[in-house]
Design a protein around this motif. Structure first.
Motif, PDB file in Angstrom:
ATOM      1  N   ARG A  75       0.861  -1.181   0.000  1.00 14.62           N
ATOM      2  CA  ARG A  75       0.000   0.000   0.000  1.00 14.62           C
ATOM      3  C   ARG A  75       0.898   1.232   0.000  1.00 14.62           C
ATOM      4  NH1 ARG A  75      -4.132  -0.065   2.739  1.00 14.62           N
ATOM      5  NH2 ARG A  75      -4.557   2.164   2.870  1.00 14.62           N
ATOM      6  N   ASP A  76       0.419   2.307  -0.563  1.00 14.72           N
ATOM      7  CA  ASP A  76       1.268   3.480  -0.757  1.00 14.72           C
ATOM      8  C   ASP A  76       1.867   4.008   0.536  1.00 14.72           C
ATOM      9  OD1 ASP A  76      -0.682   4.965  -3.498  1.00 14.72           O
ATOM     10  OD2 ASP A  76       0.853   3.393  -3.461  1.00 14.72           O
ATOM     11  N   SER A  77       1.108   3.973   1.607  1.00 20.18           N
ATOM     12  CA  SER A  77       1.570   4.604   2.848  1.00 20.18           C
ATOM     13  C   SER A  77       2.706   3.848   3.525  1.00 20.18           C
ATOM     14  CB  SER A  77       0.397   4.750   3.826  1.00 20.18           C
ATOM     15  OG  SER A  77      -0.107   3.486   4.200  1.00 20.18           O
ATOM     16  N   VAL A  78       3.012   2.626   3.075  1.00 21.30           N
ATOM     17  CA  VAL A  78       4.101   1.877   3.701  1.00 21.30           C
ATOM     18  C   VAL A  78       5.279   1.687   2.762  1.00 21.30           C
ATOM     19  CG1 VAL A  78       2.400   0.661   5.126  1.00 21.30           C
ATOM     20  CG2 VAL A  78       3.362  -0.487   3.108  1.00 21.30           C
ATOM     21  N   LYS A  79       5.133   2.102   1.531  1.00 18.58           N
ATOM     22  CA  LYS A  79       6.237   1.957   0.572  1.00 18.58           C
ATOM     23  C   LYS A  79       7.468   2.698   1.069  1.00 18.58           C
ATOM     24  CE  LYS A  79       3.519   1.256  -3.636  1.00 18.58           C
ATOM     25  NZ  LYS A  79       3.085   1.842  -4.929  1.00 18.58           N
ATOM     26  N   GLY A  80       8.611   2.030   0.989  1.00 22.19           N
ATOM     27  CA  GLY A  80       9.859   2.615   1.469  1.00 22.19           C
ATOM     28  C   GLY A  80      10.106   2.402   2.947  1.00 22.19           C
ATOM     29  N   ARG A  81       9.085   1.959   3.680  1.00 24.99           N
ATOM     30  CA  ARG A  81       9.243   1.704   5.124  1.00 24.99           C
ATOM     31  C   ARG A  81       9.099   0.223   5.458  1.00 24.99           C
ATOM     32  NH1 ARG A  81       5.629   3.659   8.686  1.00 24.99           N
ATOM     33  NH2 ARG A  81       3.876   3.661   7.223  1.00 24.99           N
ATOM     34  N   PHE A  82       8.221  -0.457   4.777  1.00 21.96           N
ATOM     35  CA  PHE A  82       7.960  -1.879   5.031  1.00 21.96           C
ATOM     36  C   PHE A  82       8.535  -2.713   3.897  1.00 21.96           C
ATOM     37  CE2 PHE A  82       3.775  -1.443   7.691  1.00 21.96           C
ATOM     38  CZ  PHE A  82       4.408  -0.534   8.509  1.00 21.96           C
ATOM     39  N   THR A  83       9.011  -3.906   4.249  1.00 21.98           N
ATOM     40  CA  THR A  83       9.511  -4.842   3.261  1.00 21.98           C
ATOM     41  C   THR A  83       8.963  -6.230   3.552  1.00 21.98           C
ATOM     42  OG1 THR A  83      11.577  -3.585   3.038  1.00 21.98           O
ATOM     43  CG2 THR A  83      11.552  -5.827   2.176  1.00 21.98           C
ATOM     44  N   ILE A  84       8.364  -6.835   2.556  1.00 16.77           N
ATOM     45  CA  ILE A  84       7.865  -8.205   2.697  1.00 16.77           C
ATOM     46  C   ILE A  84       8.865  -9.150   2.049  1.00 16.77           C
ATOM     47  CG2 ILE A  84       6.473  -8.134   0.570  1.00 16.77           C
ATOM     48  CD1 ILE A  84       4.360  -9.824   2.099  1.00 16.77           C
ATOM     49  N   SER A  85       9.082 -10.292   2.697  1.00 14.77           N
ATOM     50  CA  SER A  85      10.000 -11.286   2.166  1.00 14.77           C
ATOM     51  C   SER A  85       9.529 -12.657   2.614  1.00 14.77           C
ATOM     52  CB  SER A  85      11.430 -11.020   2.639  1.00 14.77           C
ATOM     53  OG  SER A  85      11.504 -11.120   4.053  1.00 14.77           O
ATOM     54  N   LYS A  86      10.119 -13.685   2.039  1.00 16.33           N
ATOM     55  CA  LYS A  86       9.716 -15.034   2.444  1.00 16.33           C
ATOM     56  C   LYS A  86      10.902 -15.975   2.400  1.00 16.33           C
ATOM     57  CE  LYS A  86       8.098 -16.499  -2.145  1.00 16.33           C
ATOM     58  NZ  LYS A  86       6.983 -17.156  -2.887  1.00 16.33           N
ATOM     59  N   ASP A  87      10.809 -16.996   3.226  1.00 12.03           N
ATOM     60  CA  ASP A  87      11.782 -18.076   3.267  1.00 12.03           C
ATOM     61  C   ASP A  87      11.010 -19.351   2.963  1.00 12.03           C
ATOM     62  OD1 ASP A  87      13.499 -20.178   4.017  1.00 12.03           O
ATOM     63  OD2 ASP A  87      14.520 -18.914   5.481  1.00 12.03           O
ATOM     64  N   ASN A  88      11.098 -19.813   1.727  1.00 11.33           N
ATOM     65  CA  ASN A  88      10.326 -20.986   1.327  1.00 11.33           C
ATOM     66  C   ASN A  88      10.699 -22.219   2.148  1.00 11.33           C
ATOM     67  OD1 ASN A  88       8.840 -19.653  -0.648  1.00 11.33           O
ATOM     68  ND2 ASN A  88      10.300 -20.128  -2.265  1.00 11.33           N
ATOM     69  N   ALA A  89      11.963 -22.367   2.457  1.00 11.24           N
ATOM     70  CA  ALA A  89      12.423 -23.546   3.203  1.00 11.24           C
ATOM     71  C   ALA A  89      11.821 -23.578   4.605  1.00 11.24           C
ATOM     72  CB  ALA A  89      13.936 -23.568   3.267  1.00 11.24           C
ATOM     73  N   LYS A  90      11.668 -22.396   5.200  1.00  9.01           N
ATOM     74  CA  LYS A  90      11.106 -22.324   6.552  1.00  9.01           C
ATOM     75  C   LYS A  90       9.586 -22.177   6.539  1.00  9.01           C
ATOM     76  CE  LYS A  90      15.180 -20.367   8.836  1.00  9.01           C
ATOM     77  NZ  LYS A  90      15.705 -19.248   9.668  1.00  9.01           N
ATOM     78  N   GLY A  91       9.022 -21.970   5.374  1.00  8.99           N
ATOM     79  CA  GLY A  91       7.577 -21.784   5.305  1.00  8.99           C
ATOM     80  C   GLY A  91       7.119 -20.537   6.038  1.00  8.99           C
ATOM     81  N   THR A  92       7.903 -19.480   5.956  1.00 13.11           N
ATOM     82  CA  THR A  92       7.649 -18.275   6.725  1.00 13.11           C
ATOM     83  C   THR A  92       7.734 -17.041   5.834  1.00 13.11           C
ATOM     84  OG1 THR A  92       8.560 -19.311   8.703  1.00 13.11           O
ATOM     85  CG2 THR A  92       8.329 -16.917   8.747  1.00 13.11           C
ATOM     86  N   VAL A  93       6.798 -16.123   6.061  1.00 16.96           N
ATOM     87  CA  VAL A  93       6.799 -14.829   5.387  1.00 16.96           C
ATOM     88  C   VAL A  93       7.018 -13.763   6.447  1.00 16.96           C
ATOM     89  CG1 VAL A  93       5.412 -13.187   4.078  1.00 16.96           C
ATOM     90  CG2 VAL A  93       5.344 -15.610   3.503  1.00 16.96           C
TER      91      VAL A  93
END
Length: 119
Positions: free
Chosen positions: A57-75
């Motif tokens: 969402r626009d208000s979090v761009k540049g502040r929040f980062t989403i990532s995932k670890d497929n091996a751990k099954g975690t986002v």
């Protein structure tokens, strides 16, 4: 499929938190995973998602980062430069496709974790 969100807490404005969403039941590489938030008296709103692409969402761009670890099954949702208006209960959700959407059209939801940002 079960989702377990964790990592919330109380933080001062300008601080950081990292939320985790542990997903069991199926490989997360086959899903789009989204983070949503809901403040008291407000509708649930999209924050970020990851799948075949990522979206914020626009208000979090540049502040929040989403990532995932497929091996751990975690986002993860790394949240920096937090503001009082980020205060909400944060939910992770899974969609039975890798296509990311910003609506609440997700198939599975976790129980949420509370984030409170003090001014």
């Amino acid at each position: 499929v079960q989702l377990q969100a964790s990592g919330g807490g109380l933080v001062q404005a300008g601080g950081s938190l990292r939320l985790s969403c542990a997903i069991s039941g199926r490989a997360i590489s086959t899903y789009a995973i989204g983070w949503f938030r809901q403040a008291p008296g407000k509708e649930r709103e999209f924050v970020a998602a990851i799948g075949s692409s990522t979206n914020y969402r626009d208000s979090v761009k540049g502040r929040f980062t989403i990532s995932k670890d497929n091996a751990k099954g975690t986002v993860y949702l790394q949240m920096n430069s937090l503001k009082p208006e980020d205060t909400a209960r944060y939910y992770c959700a899974a969609r039975k496709t890798v296509v990311v959407v910003t609506s609440t059209n997700y198939d599975y939801w976790g129980q949420g974790t509370q984030v409170t940002v003090s001014s």
